[in-house]
Design an enzyme around this catalytic site. Sequence first.
Site, mmCIF file in Angstrom:
data_model
loop_
_atom_site.group_PDB
_atom_site.id
_atom_site.type_symbol
_atom_site.label_atom_id
_atom_site.label_comp_id
_atom_site.label_asym_id
_atom_site.label_seq_id
_atom_site.Cartn_x
_atom_site.Cartn_y
_atom_site.Cartn_z
ATOM 1 N N ASP A 178 12.268 34.144 56.814
ATOM 2 C CA ASP A 178 11.553 33.158 57.629
ATOM 3 C C ASP A 178 12.249 31.798 57.727
ATOM 4 O O ASP A 178 11.594 30.741 57.734
ATOM 5 C CB ASP A 178 10.120 32.995 57.115
ATOM 6 C CG ASP A 178 9.251 34.156 57.578
ATOM 7 O OD1 ASP A 178 9.511 34.676 58.687
ATOM 8 O OD2 ASP A 178 8.344 34.553 56.843
ATOM 9 N N GLY A 192 7.404 53.037 62.399
ATOM 10 C CA GLY A 192 6.682 51.769 62.384
ATOM 11 C C GLY A 192 5.515 51.852 61.416
ATOM 12 O O GLY A 192 4.821 52.868 61.362
ATOM 13 N N THR A 210 2.294 49.266 59.631
ATOM 14 C CA THR A 210 1.692 47.925 59.644
ATOM 15 C C THR A 210 1.451 47.431 58.229
ATOM 16 O O THR A 210 1.327 48.223 57.293
ATOM 17 C CB THR A 210 0.377 47.896 60.444
ATOM 18 O OG1 THR A 210 0.113 46.524 60.789
ATOM 19 C CG2 THR A 210 -0.802 48.456 59.663
ATOM 20 N N TRP A 250 3.668 37.253 68.635
ATOM 21 C CA TRP A 250 5.070 36.996 68.268
ATOM 22 C C TRP A 250 5.988 37.687 69.273
ATOM 23 O O TRP A 250 7.068 37.170 69.600
ATOM 24 C CB TRP A 250 5.395 37.498 66.861
ATOM 25 C CG TRP A 250 4.780 36.795 65.677
ATOM 26 C CD1 TRP A 250 4.273 37.404 64.555
ATOM 27 C CD2 TRP A 250 4.653 35.373 65.421
ATOM 28 N NE1 TRP A 250 3.824 36.459 63.656
ATOM 29 C CE2 TRP A 250 4.044 35.208 64.165
ATOM 30 C CE3 TRP A 250 4.965 34.232 66.176
ATOM 31 C CZ2 TRP A 250 3.757 33.947 63.609
ATOM 32 C CZ3 TRP A 250 4.674 32.979 65.636
ATOM 33 C CH2 TRP A 250 4.088 32.857 64.373
ATOM 34 N N ASP A 273 7.810 39.501 63.514
ATOM 35 C CA ASP A 273 7.812 38.039 63.416
ATOM 36 C C ASP A 273 9.229 37.458 63.492
ATOM 37 O O ASP A 273 9.428 36.309 63.872
ATOM 38 C CB ASP A 273 7.182 37.574 62.096
ATOM 39 C CG ASP A 273 5.985 38.396 61.657
ATOM 40 O OD1 ASP A 273 5.914 39.579 62.024
ATOM 41 O OD2 ASP A 273 5.134 37.864 60.942
ATOM 42 N N ARG A 300 -1.532 39.029 66.029
ATOM 43 C CA ARG A 300 -0.476 38.016 65.908
ATOM 44 C C ARG A 300 0.898 38.622 66.171
ATOM 45 O O ARG A 300 1.762 37.979 66.765
ATOM 46 C CB ARG A 300 -0.516 37.302 64.563
ATOM 47 C CG ARG A 300 0.327 36.054 64.593
ATOM 48 C CD ARG A 300 -0.055 35.002 63.593
ATOM 49 N NE ARG A 300 0.047 35.446 62.231
ATOM 50 C CZ ARG A 300 -0.976 35.788 61.458
ATOM 51 N NH1 ARG A 300 -2.220 35.723 61.928
ATOM 52 N NH2 ARG A 300 -0.803 36.179 60.214
HETATM 53 N N1 GLY Z 1 4.881 35.537 59.855
HETATM 54 C C1 GLY Z 1 3.783 35.918 59.059
HETATM 55 C C2 GLY Z 1 2.523 36.048 59.796
HETATM 56 O O1 GLY Z 1 2.472 35.971 61.020
HETATM 57 O O2 GLY Z 1 1.505 36.221 59.137
#
Ligand code: GLY
Length: 372
Positions: A93, A212, A214, A230, A154, A226
Amino acid sequence: MQKELLIKSMDYFVGQLDKLMKDMGKTGVPGCQSKDYVYVADGGNDWTDGFFAGEMNLAYEYTGNEKYKLAALKQVEILKDRIEKKFAVDHHDMGFLYSPSCIAAYDLYDNEDAKQAAIMAADNLLLRYREKGQFLQAWGPVDDNPENYRFIIDCLINLPLLYRVSDLTGDTKYKDIAEKHFRTASKYVVREDFSTNHTYYFNIEDGSPIKGVTVQGYADDSMWARGQAWAIYGMALNYRYLKDESIFEIYDGVTKAYIEHLPKDNVPFWDMVFTDGDDQPRDTSSAAIAVCGILEMEKYHPNETFRKKAEEVLESLLTKYTTEKLPYSNGFLTDSMFNRNAGHKPECSTWGDYYVMEAVYRMLNPNWKIYW
Ligand code: GLY
């Protein structure tokens, strides 16, 4: 969209930031999410710690008040120290941490420390590149453990740091790796119906794709709200740097899928498998991110339907989901959901607050030079 609402909201967010800065003292950094809608300082070890500086930078641009610049530069010092010491940076990140804080501070204030910190963060991110599979590993040590051999959606937002550091240094290695990761992500993270995977595993021996999975969504094959946001913003930002028109098709697909799964009030539930009538929390941060993505892509690939929906989503956030109604909060937006699977409750989040402020600032200043 009504300019009065945008100005009123921006004024409100700047006022909340004042409270937050006061509550944090000179060197505190808010935890990634609030507790009962009040942030307290944590150990400065979160993936979200660049957003506090990002809010200060937006407040500086909006008000011209030097106190925000000084406070943002203090955060740059803290983040530079963090990357120099390699404290809590053993993950991907780096863009979330160093773009809204250090890239922005270099652009706005010509601050050399900010530039150096951003370059060190980009170098740190490159260490996570896995040639077999061609991706940046998200979490865990870069070792021979197959459990860690995956990327997450993300990361699309961490790539702009690499593009910018290539520009700053003249060294193309950063942007080359960013593009390789982007191509891999586009291929495996987006499903045929344009919903998206949260994380994607590769075979550590030969780099072949596995599946994939989750972590923060409802199910492996559902649409984590989210993650889908992203994807929208990630496609827009990567287009900004790559200028490859094949990205438009993926962007159109993921944005249309997002819009089709919104409930009546235009703010998604935490996973888009849920809809009106389901007794589930929402995720306002997803909505704020999606709006920023649509406003960014509008510059290169305008779409009236998407633009209209972005305004409706933002209006819903600003009229129904701010902390104004609470007795005390030092956050901006209610009902952000970090990780439902980990038992989290709706709270303010530092990224939800940052992105809603960015969305409003973008609406007021379409020519804003972005921090990403
Ligand atoms: N990047 C971590 C989240 O979206 O929770």
